[in-house]
Design an enzyme around this catalytic site. Sequence first.
Site, PDB file in Angstrom:
ATOM      1  N   ARG A  80       0.850  -1.183   0.000  1.00  0.00           N
ATOM      2  CA  ARG A  80       0.000   0.000   0.000  1.00  0.00           C
ATOM      3  C   ARG A  80       0.890   1.239   0.000  1.00  0.00           C
ATOM      4  O   ARG A  80       1.947   1.261   0.629  1.00  0.00           O
ATOM      5  CB  ARG A  80      -0.923   0.012   1.235  1.00  0.00           C
ATOM      6  CG  ARG A  80      -1.996  -1.080   1.198  1.00  0.00           C
ATOM      7  CD  ARG A  80      -3.044  -0.778   0.142  1.00  0.00           C
ATOM      8  NE  ARG A  80      -4.040  -1.842  -0.003  1.00  0.00           N
ATOM      9  CZ  ARG A  80      -3.989  -2.788  -0.918  1.00  0.00           C
ATOM     10  NH1 ARG A  80      -2.978  -2.833  -1.767  1.00  0.00           N
ATOM     11  NH2 ARG A  80      -4.930  -3.695  -1.003  1.00  0.00           N
ATOM     12  N   GLU A 138      -3.237   8.330  -5.531  1.00  0.00           N
ATOM     13  CA  GLU A 138      -3.371   7.656  -6.824  1.00  0.00           C
ATOM     14  C   GLU A 138      -4.585   8.197  -7.573  1.00  0.00           C
ATOM     15  O   GLU A 138      -5.642   8.401  -6.963  1.00  0.00           O
ATOM     16  CB  GLU A 138      -3.512   6.138  -6.621  1.00  0.00           C
ATOM     17  CG  GLU A 138      -2.270   5.506  -6.013  1.00  0.00           C
ATOM     18  CD  GLU A 138      -2.370   3.981  -5.905  1.00  0.00           C
ATOM     19  OE1 GLU A 138      -3.364   3.403  -6.389  1.00  0.00           O
ATOM     20  OE2 GLU A 138      -1.440   3.381  -5.343  1.00  0.00           O
ATOM     21  N   HIS A 187      -0.162   0.935 -10.219  1.00  0.00           N
ATOM     22  CA  HIS A 187      -0.937   0.024  -9.361  1.00  0.00           C
ATOM     23  C   HIS A 187      -1.480  -1.145 -10.190  1.00  0.00           C
ATOM     24  O   HIS A 187      -2.682  -1.414 -10.194  1.00  0.00           O
ATOM     25  CB  HIS A 187      -2.079   0.776  -8.671  1.00  0.00           C
ATOM     26  CG  HIS A 187      -2.558   0.088  -7.421  1.00  0.00           C
ATOM     27  ND1 HIS A 187      -3.103   0.749  -6.357  1.00  0.00           N
ATOM     28  CD2 HIS A 187      -2.593  -1.233  -7.074  1.00  0.00           C
ATOM     29  CE1 HIS A 187      -3.440  -0.109  -5.406  1.00  0.00           C
ATOM     30  NE2 HIS A 187      -3.132  -1.320  -5.819  1.00  0.00           N
TER      31      HIS A 187
END
Length: 319
Positions: A234, A263, A282
Amino acid sequence: MSIIQPNILVFSPMQTDVETYAESIRNDGFMSVKTATTLDEVEKYLPGTEVILGWHFPTHLLSKPIASSVRWFQSMGAGVNDLIEDKSIPESIILTRIVNQFGTYISEYVFSFLLYIVKDYPRMRQSQLERRWDPFISETLKGKTIGVAGLGSIGAEIVRKARVFDMNVHGLSFSGKQASLVDCHFTPDQLSEFVKDLDYLVLTLPLTDSTHHIMTRDLLLAMKPKACLINVGRGLLIDEENLISVMQSGHLQTAILDVFETEPLPKDHVFWTMPNVYVTSHLSGPSTIEGVSSFFIGNLKRFLSEQPLHGLVDRKRGY
């Protein structure tokens, strides 16, 4: 009382995704499936819904009377810190997350970058572009020490692949249940001891109160100057300002980052242009429709037979 045909609501902002999920569920014999991609559609179909398969679901609705029938919420992803932090979700609703789906993808991501770096593929590619014959002896992963912070299904698969490359493997975990997988196991109170001898540190930890910004400036500086940091856990595991400062000072050889504090990563973020930082979007552990559907249907059958669900979220633990 067992429910033979529970009312299921599938939600995702992507129209094509929800229809594919719904089709998979219906193909397994569960016909009472509605789909939603907007807030209005959720409000329309929530009354009477017992089970939700969702991604970026408008969870504030779960505390309203229209959601009083909801018993179980299955997230389409592995990370559920947003759901845990959301106090509008009633404690009576069971939360589950996807588990045991991402080890292959993420471990391949990690080792593709490690091989790219250790074998110096940029040099080979540049030699080709320049039509320059440039034989050299590259380094090897054999004998290097990799540390895996988080020994769940993802971390365990990274450990398994590290063994194939004859690496020394250290691990850190909170429970210690998987300590036997690694050559040396460390607990959270041994963080500095854990990182100091690593050539590569891979973060696969969940985000909880105890792991938020776990990679402090002091811990980054405790790593070997030529070490490589890989974050596939994370974004908030790392204090990005401190990482930038430490790397700009010349400490740490490389950072491979797939997750970030914000993000999408802002276009003006310095990570984009730092030569020793690799940025990806990601993507290391994708939630595939096939994988999520299979997991959900398996859990749905367990739910109906009143068996323990896989991926059950412990709100106190944080994942």
